[in-house]
Design a protein around this motif. Structure first.
Motif, PDB file in Angstrom:
ATOM      1  N   VAL A 277       0.892  -0.993  -0.117  1.00 38.28           N
ATOM      2  CA  VAL A 277      -0.044   0.172  -0.103  1.00 38.28           C
ATOM      3  C   VAL A 277       0.849   1.426   0.090  1.00 38.28           C
ATOM      4  CG1 VAL A 277      -1.732   1.189   1.024  1.00 38.28           C
ATOM      5  CG2 VAL A 277      -1.605  -1.388   1.289  1.00 38.28           C
ATOM      6  N   THR A 278       0.573   2.152  -0.787  1.00 35.02           N
ATOM      7  CA  THR A 278       1.432   3.383  -0.808  1.00 35.02           C
ATOM      8  C   THR A 278       0.274   4.519  -0.754  1.00 35.02           C
ATOM      9  OG1 THR A 278       2.980   4.842  -2.015  1.00 35.02           O
ATOM     10  CG2 THR A 278       1.615   3.741  -3.466  1.00 35.02           C
ATOM     11  N   PHE A 279       0.871   5.858  -0.810  1.00 36.16           N
ATOM     12  CA  PHE A 279      -0.162   6.963  -0.602  1.00 36.16           C
ATOM     13  C   PHE A 279      -0.120   7.958  -1.814  1.00 36.16           C
ATOM     14  CE2 PHE A 279      -1.874  10.929   1.134  1.00 36.16           C
ATOM     15  CZ  PHE A 279      -3.246  10.509   1.562  1.00 36.16           C
ATOM     16  N   HIS A 280      -0.865   8.431  -2.298  1.00 34.28           N
ATOM     17  CA  HIS A 280      -0.969   9.241  -3.423  1.00 34.28           C
ATOM     18  C   HIS A 280      -1.318  10.744  -2.986  1.00 34.28           C
ATOM     19  CE1 HIS A 280      -1.170  11.388  -7.175  1.00 34.28           C
ATOM     20  NE2 HIS A 280      -0.865  10.490  -7.992  1.00 34.28           N
ATOM     21  N   ASN A 281      -0.187  11.513  -2.794  1.00 30.58           N
ATOM     22  CA  ASN A 281      -0.459  12.896  -2.183  1.00 30.58           C
ATOM     23  C   ASN A 281      -1.433  13.745  -2.717  1.00 30.58           C
ATOM     24  OD1 ASN A 281       1.390  12.220  -0.069  1.00 30.58           O
ATOM     25  ND2 ASN A 281       3.280  12.747  -1.135  1.00 30.58           N
ATOM     26  N   ALA A 282      -1.142  13.948  -4.108  1.00 33.27           N
ATOM     27  CA  ALA A 282      -2.094  14.801  -5.028  1.00 33.27           C
ATOM     28  C   ALA A 282      -3.452  14.548  -4.855  1.00 33.27           C
ATOM     29  CB  ALA A 282      -1.676  14.909  -6.416  1.00 33.27           C
ATOM     30  N   LEU A 283      -3.836  13.218  -4.896  1.00 36.44           N
ATOM     31  CA  LEU A 283      -5.276  12.760  -4.780  1.00 36.44           C
ATOM     32  C   LEU A 283      -5.529  12.298  -3.494  1.00 36.44           C
ATOM     33  CD1 LEU A 283      -5.133  10.467  -7.737  1.00 36.44           C
ATOM     34  CD2 LEU A 283      -5.944  12.644  -7.735  1.00 36.44           C
ATOM     35  N   GLY A 284      -4.740  12.088  -2.360  1.00 32.16           N
ATOM     36  CA  GLY A 284      -5.146  12.066  -1.020  1.00 32.16           C
ATOM     37  C   GLY A 284      -5.802  10.703  -0.881  1.00 32.16           C
TER      38      GLY A 284
END
Length: 504
Positions: A215-222
């Protein structure tokens, strides 16, 4: 400082000494005429001539010094490039006398040098190069392992693959063979008019296989994103869109344990073929193996991990439940009874989860009693439907999936099936997977409503398959560990790496 041991400090000093003399230890614009293998091929005939030398036919080569023998006023050395090894000879007469002194003092095993000279044969009959020019191409600061012991520590070999390849040329050959396998597979499918495509590596929903995702996190999309565990659902969207034969050969990621056959990132090919069945897939898979063996110039009976694998005969095809009885030795009377299967597993000291449904318990029987016995190529066909959430149901038996897995040397190499294209059935299967996840199955599929919607626009009858490239390469190079066929395998961090991370 990275280079802090005594030998490295000495080499750093030699590099500085060369700079003070106006010699760049890392020059550029050095262009060789040919590689060592071509040099041997071009001049090897001199061993059969009276002169035993090709004086006047000067050629430039480059390579890493693997061995130096200092005879005082003359030096013999062995240099190695990607495909060859060659002895070279130079002295205070073949080189400028002052430069010879510099070379003798500062050039060491591990350095990469550029040489120019002609072929000759020594008095002992060894094909060599008589060097008239020598230039340092790249100074090695870290010394190579001692020649006669080599690089044998398996952890170091995997962590420092570059050093493994320097010390063990056969490793380079294995990875060249891997490249041939990959290019042959690609050509095989292109010749059959399959279209190569690329699909996303980051997925909004983890799907396409039963596995635990990273699992990772997409900062721009939140939002969270999942490194893909399989490209399947995207490839089948392309079949809905009108392509009829597609494939993708690329990486997948699964957040699971590591062992001899598992690496958290691995390479596979998945291909989907409209208006064909899983029987067609078995045929094309068998054909692919024949093409690979021919391309690699291998016999039809190969050796892997001490086993003889026979590809000379048609691959066996055995029904799943029949394999439990005839290969696994399971009493046919217990196969349809959950309680008796659980009792059998517990009696034989295998893990037995009483929350599993019948299909998953039958899979436990297969994994524990059948799989390792499948040595020669064998297609196991018609799996329990509950362990095949993306497969089409059999028209004859709704509890059976029209699916196969290919086993060789006791290991699964491929998985294929007739694709489920009924959107309502697929929705219900996803719903069942959600129940399994809520019951504690971390690897169960999640609901992918967009994929169900895609099926709503109608997907033609299609068959699809995935083949593990790493395991295939293991088989064809006779390697027991997946780490031997992955250039940079995942490794547990060293203690000092953990300490550095914690200090930050």
């Amino acid at each position: 400082m990275i280079f802090d041991n005594q030998l490295e400090q000495q080499r750093l000093q030699r590099a500085d000494d060369l700079r003070e003399m106006g010699v760049n230890p890392y020059p550029h614009f050095l262009r060789r005429d040919m590689d060592i293998s071509k040099f041997r091929l071009k001049f090897n005939h001199i061993k059969d001539t009276e002169d035993e030398k090709a004086e006047g036919q000067f050629v430039s080569l480059a390579g890493r010094i693997k061995l130096i023998r200092d005879a005082g006023k003359a030096i013999f050395a062995n240099i190695e490039d990607e495909d060859g090894n060659l002895q070279i000879y130079f002295s205070n007469k073949t080189l400028d006398a002052e430069w010879f002194k510099v070379v003798k003092k500062n050039i060491e095993v591990g350095d990469i040098i550029f040489v120019r000279g002609y072929a000759f044969v020594t008095k002992t009959g060894e094909f060599s190069m008589h060097v008239s020019e020598l230039t340092l191409a790249s100074k090695a600061i870290s010394p190579l392992p001692e020649k006669y012991h080599g690089l044998v520590d398996i952890e170091t070999r995997y962590r420092q693959r570059y050093l493994d390849m320097i010390m063990n040329p056969e490793v380079r050959n294995d990875f060249k063979k891997r490249s041939i396998i990959v290019s042959t597979i690609r050509r095989f499918f292109e010749d059959k008019n399959f279209l190569e495509v690329e699909t996303p590596m980051m997925h909004p929903i983890a799907g396409g296989a039963n596995a635990k995702p990273f699992v990772t996190f997409h900062n721009a999309l939140g939002v969270d994103r999942y490194l893909r565990i399989a490209p399947e659902l995207y490839l089948k969207r392309l079949i809905v869109g009108g392509f009829e034969a597609v494939y993708e050969m690329n990486r997948n990621f699964r957040n699971e344990g590591m062992d001899l056959t598992h690496n958290p990132e691995f390479t596979s090919i998945e291909f989907y073929w409209a208006y064909h069945t899983y029987h067609d897939l078995m045929g094309i898979t068998e054909e692919l193996f024949n093409v690979l063996l021919d391309k690699l110039e291998m016999e039809k009976v190969i050796e892997f991990d001490g086993m003889k694998i026979d590809f000379s005969k048609p691959f066996a095809r055995i029904n799943y439940k029949k394999a439990l009885v005839e290969i696994g030795g399971i009493d046919p009377s217990i196969i349809e009874d959950k309680e008796q299967i659980l009792a059998k597993l517990k009696k034989d000291e295998f893990e037995a989860n009483d929350k599993l449904d019948l299909g998953h318990l039958q899979a436990e029987l297969f994994d524990n009693y059948v799989e390792e016995k499948l040595i020669n190529p064998t297609f196991i066909i018609d799996f329990p439907i509950s362990i095949s959430p993306l497969s089409r149901r059999s028209d004859k038996n709704p509890n059976v999936a029209e699916r196969f897995e290919l086993f060789i040397a006791g290991r699964e190499l491929a998985n294929g099936f007739n694709e489920l294209n009924d959107p309502i059935d697929q929705y219900n299967r996803f719903s069942g997977q959600i129940e399994a996840k809520n019951a504690g199955d971390d690897e169960a599929h999640e609901m992918d409503e967009d994929y169900v919607r895609a099926l709503g626009y109608a997907m033609p009858p299609t068959a699809g398959e995935g083949i593990g490239i790493d395991r295939l390469v293991m088989l064809l190079t006779d390697k027991k560990s997946i780490r031997d066929v992955v250039l940079f395998p995942a490794m547990r961090p060293l203690k000092n790496e953990n300490q550095t991370k914690e200090s930050k």
